[in-house]
Design an enzyme around this catalytic site. Sequence first.
Site, PDB file in Angstrom:
ATOM      1  N   LYS A 167     -25.914   6.956  17.314  1.00 14.88           N
ATOM      2  CA  LYS A 167     -27.208   6.353  16.988  1.00 14.88           C
ATOM      3  C   LYS A 167     -28.236   6.566  18.079  1.00 14.88           C
ATOM      4  CE  LYS A 167     -25.845   2.979  13.558  1.00 14.88           C
ATOM      5  NZ  LYS A 167     -25.941   1.601  13.075  1.00 14.88           N
TER       6      LYS A 167
ATOM      7  N   LYS B  63     -19.077  10.353   6.875  1.00 15.97           N
ATOM      8  CA  LYS B  63     -18.838   9.145   6.102  1.00 15.97           C
ATOM      9  C   LYS B  63     -20.062   8.810   5.248  1.00 15.97           C
ATOM     10  CE  LYS B  63     -20.493   5.738   9.388  1.00 15.97           C
ATOM     11  NZ  LYS B  63     -20.432   4.443  10.001  1.00 15.97           N
TER      12      LYS B  63
ATOM     13  N   LYS C 191     -25.208   4.049   5.118  1.00 18.84           N
ATOM     14  CA  LYS C 191     -26.469   3.422   4.709  1.00 18.84           C
ATOM     15  C   LYS C 191     -27.671   4.172   5.260  1.00 18.84           C
ATOM     16  CE  LYS C 191     -25.125  -1.469   4.748  1.00 18.84           C
ATOM     17  NZ  LYS C 191     -25.103  -2.618   5.682  1.00 18.84           N
TER      18      LYS C 191
HETATM   19  P1  AMP Z   1     -22.115  -2.241   7.751  1.00 18.08           P
HETATM   20  O1  AMP Z   1     -22.833  -2.283   6.470  1.00 18.08           O
HETATM   21  O2  AMP Z   1     -22.370  -1.001   8.531  1.00 18.08           O
HETATM   22  O3  AMP Z   1     -22.288  -3.501   8.504  1.00 18.08           O
HETATM   23  O4  AMP Z   1     -20.570  -2.147   7.358  1.00 18.08           O
HETATM   24  C1  AMP Z   1     -19.908  -3.151   6.651  1.00 18.08           C
HETATM   25  C2  AMP Z   1     -18.449  -2.777   6.497  1.00 18.08           C
HETATM   26  O5  AMP Z   1     -18.304  -1.614   5.683  1.00 18.08           O
HETATM   27  C3  AMP Z   1     -17.750  -2.460   7.825  1.00 18.08           C
HETATM   28  O6  AMP Z   1     -16.473  -3.069   7.812  1.00 18.08           O
HETATM   29  C4  AMP Z   1     -17.614  -0.969   7.809  1.00 18.08           C
HETATM   30  O7  AMP Z   1     -16.484  -0.532   8.531  1.00 18.08           O
HETATM   31  C5  AMP Z   1     -17.443  -0.667   6.331  1.00 18.08           C
HETATM   32  N1  AMP Z   1     -17.899   0.693   5.985  1.00 18.08           N
HETATM   33  C6  AMP Z   1     -19.120   1.235   6.241  1.00 18.08           C
HETATM   34  N2  AMP Z   1     -19.200   2.508   5.775  1.00 18.08           N
HETATM   35  C7  AMP Z   1     -17.993   2.788   5.214  1.00 18.08           C
HETATM   36  C8  AMP Z   1     -17.435   3.942   4.558  1.00 18.08           C
HETATM   37  N3  AMP Z   1     -18.142   5.057   4.370  1.00 18.08           N
HETATM   38  N4  AMP Z   1     -16.158   3.855   4.107  1.00 18.08           N
HETATM   39  C9  AMP Z   1     -15.438   2.728   4.276  1.00 18.08           C
HETATM   40  N5  AMP Z   1     -15.895   1.612   4.880  1.00 18.08           N
HETATM   41  C10 AMP Z   1     -17.159   1.628   5.352  1.00 18.08           C
END
Ligand code: AMP
Length: 326
Positions: free
Chosen positions: A112, A194, A197
Amino acid sequence: MKKRIFSGAQPTGKLHIGNYLGALKNWVALQDDYDALYCIVNLHSITLPQNPDELRRNTLDLARVYLAAGLDPSRSIIFVQSDVPQHAELAWVLSCITRLGELERMTQFKDKGKGNTERVGVGLLTYPVLMAADILLYQTDLVPVGQDQKQHLELCRDIAERFNRDFGETFRIPDPYIPKAGASIKSLLDPERKMSKSDENANGSIFLTDDADTILKKFKRAVTDSGTAITFDESRPAINNLLTIYQLVTDKTAEECVVHFEGKGYGQFKPELAEAVIEFLRPFQEKVQHFDDEHVTNILKEGAEKARAIAAVTLQDVYSRMGITR
Ligand code: AMP
Ligand code: TRP
């Protein structure tokens, strides 16, 4: 006594199916057997610039997503991070025993920050310390997250062990809970990356709010690898990813999926995958509209009260061991 779990997601941008399959799906399943806290980590969101009105809206929307996905406020504590001031307080304390080198090694910071350390916000660097505070405040046993958070969790354990060594047993050492399948759902346009968002191309992700048409179009456009067989194959990341999504939304075993698609090609697989995802998301999409702001706000208020009661005990213990309070 039940064991405790803690997890959280940022109220930034729209959630995608990777968030659902890597995290939320497990949170819902685990709340039966564990004493669970699920947090909306709005203080983490401001490590990158946010529009205040959007952040406010996204915070309530994420609470709605939690509820529609099946998190149950009568069993789990659902709350907003900034409603419990102890998170920021403990983060300060922990930042004083965390080493700069440890934070600079975090891959998410390197990604980032894009190597531009002169201009990058300090919050992006200290982000994992706040995350450690989130977890340690509640004497957490287990943290269900996707693969991308594993390194942050290891750091959290190191920080907790260091504190315990220097000041006496204070924190429980948490274990990660990373699902075998779905821990890292990949972009539909690039199976080496991956699903994220922050991806600027929306066609790489299936968002939880996407309608049926959009979902079908995105899967039809999804990149494929060479070869035609619909099987799990480490050397073919694109089909591996798509079949994993199919497996998780249908709750089939890997073997059942492979048998089901034997002799079929992408022409049949992709529309069937889209249909399965549409059906999987349908109940969620219907429910998510039913939680009005007032209802959600009340749930968050109650959650924050319960969370503060637990967090205050830990922080008091920390302060007293360090000589901050008498
Ligand atoms: P965040 O929205 O970045 O706060 O992520 C929320 C949760 O989603 C965290 O536990 C991340 O590890 C999981 N996560 C985010 N992106 C992915 C992905 N592409 N595949 C699986 N889990 C994900
Ligand atoms: N850093 C996590 C993410 O981006 C969100 C998070 C913050 C978290 N605090 C946490 C996850 C504590 C688990 C436990 O996904």
